[in-house]
Design a protein around this motif. Structure first.
Motif, PDB file in Angstrom:
ATOM      1  N   ILE A   1      32.736 -13.945  50.220  1.00 47.50           N
ATOM      2  CA  ILE A   1      33.350 -14.992  51.042  1.00 47.50           C
ATOM      3  C   ILE A   1      32.994 -16.369  50.496  1.00 47.50           C
ATOM      4  N   PHE A   2      31.738 -16.595  50.165  1.00 49.27           N
ATOM      5  CA  PHE A   2      31.335 -17.888  49.600  1.00 49.27           C
ATOM      6  C   PHE A   2      31.998 -18.143  48.252  1.00 49.27           C
TER       7      PHE A   2
ATOM      8  N   LEU B   1      26.438  -6.199  53.696  1.00 50.89           N
ATOM      9  CA  LEU B   1      26.495  -7.520  54.306  1.00 50.89           C
ATOM     10  C   LEU B   1      26.332  -8.616  53.257  1.00 50.89           C
ATOM     11  N   ILE B   2      25.355  -8.480  52.393  1.00 51.48           N
ATOM     12  CA  ILE B   2      25.115  -9.476  51.343  1.00 51.48           C
ATOM     13  C   ILE B   2      26.298  -9.548  50.380  1.00 51.48           C
TER      14      ILE B   2
ATOM     15  N   ALA C   1      38.925 -14.463  56.098  1.00 57.15           N
ATOM     16  CA  ALA C   1      37.761 -13.903  55.407  1.00 57.15           C
ATOM     17  C   ALA C   1      37.993 -12.456  55.015  1.00 57.15           C
TER      18      ALA C   1
ATOM     19  N   ASP D   1      29.529  -8.776  51.017  1.00 58.95           N
ATOM     20  CA  ASP D   1      30.675  -9.407  51.662  1.00 58.95           C
ATOM     21  C   ASP D   1      30.478 -10.909  51.835  1.00 58.95           C
ATOM     22  N   VAL D   2      29.295 -11.331  52.236  1.00 58.15           N
ATOM     23  CA  VAL D   2      29.040 -12.766  52.400  1.00 58.15           C
ATOM     24  C   VAL D   2      29.129 -13.483  51.055  1.00 58.15           C
ATOM     25  N   SER D   3      28.637 -12.862  50.010  1.00 58.47           N
ATOM     26  CA  SER D   3      28.718 -13.465  48.671  1.00 58.47           C
ATOM     27  C   SER D   3      30.173 -13.623  48.241  1.00 58.47           C
TER      28      SER D   3
ATOM     29  N   MET E   1      36.730 -10.474  51.377  1.00 63.90           N
ATOM     30  CA  MET E   1      35.626  -9.509  51.382  1.00 63.90           C
ATOM     31  C   MET E   1      35.867  -8.375  50.392  1.00 63.90           C
TER      32      MET E   1
ATOM     33  N   GLN F   1      32.233  -7.989  62.209  1.00 63.58           N
ATOM     34  CA  GLN F   1      32.056  -9.359  62.671  1.00 63.58           C
ATOM     35  C   GLN F   1      32.806 -10.358  61.794  1.00 63.58           C
ATOM     36  N   PHE F   2      33.109 -10.010  60.557  1.00 61.36           N
ATOM     37  CA  PHE F   2      33.772 -10.927  59.641  1.00 61.36           C
ATOM     38  C   PHE F   2      35.286 -10.754  59.610  1.00 61.36           C
TER      39      PHE F   2
ATOM     40  N   LYS G   1      35.589 -19.061  48.908  1.00 57.92           N
ATOM     41  CA  LYS G   1      35.685 -20.425  49.428  1.00 57.92           C
ATOM     42  C   LYS G   1      35.555 -21.442  48.304  1.00 57.92           C
TER      43      LYS G   1
END
Length: 131
Positions: A41-42, A34-35, A104, A37-39, A108, A115-116, A45
């Motif tokens: 994505i940011f 999770l961390i 997204a 994939d979120v990293s 990833m 969810q993403f 962006k």
């Protein structure tokens, strides 16, 4: 005889750390993914915002003849790291505005978090036209 065996089994603490780690390991692995994939994505962006701002800046100093050329350039730059990215550029009264959309899923690293998958990252940047 059976009671002695059960008592020894109940009092034996060998292997408890293995069982506990086996129970906690999936949670830590999920959090790590999770961390990650979120990293990503940011980070994607931030890259997309830089590309959109650079394209707007180039358009503002007459680097592109029209909106379509700027949109094509920005979309091409975005698609180098996100295959399904799109960009739309407009010039309204000297204010250049570009909106880019990036799925997204393209950003990833692992993509294991459902969810993403349907999430779309939208980036908008404005720039005044230079004369």
């Amino acid at each position: 005889m059976y009671f002695d065996l059960l008592r020894r089994f109940r009092n034996d603490e060998r292997g408890t750390a293995t069982i506990e780690s086996l129970l906690w390991m999936p949670l830590f692995f999920y959090l790590f993914i999770l961390i990650t994939d979120v990293s990503f994505i940011f980070y994607g962006k931030a890259q997309a915002l830089r590309i959109v701002q650079d394209g707007n800046r180039a358009y503002s100093v007459d680097g592109f003849p029209d909106n379509a050329s700027a949109s094509t350039y920005i979309t091409g730059q975005l698609q180098q790291f996100a295959a399904n990215a799109t960009a739309t550029t407009t010039n309204n009264g000297g204010i250049i505005s570009t909106t880019a959309t990036v799925p997204a899923n393209d950003l990833m690293a692992v993509g294991a978090i459902p969810q993403f998958v349907g999430l779309v990252v939208s980036i908008t940047a404005n720039q005044y036209q230079e004369n």
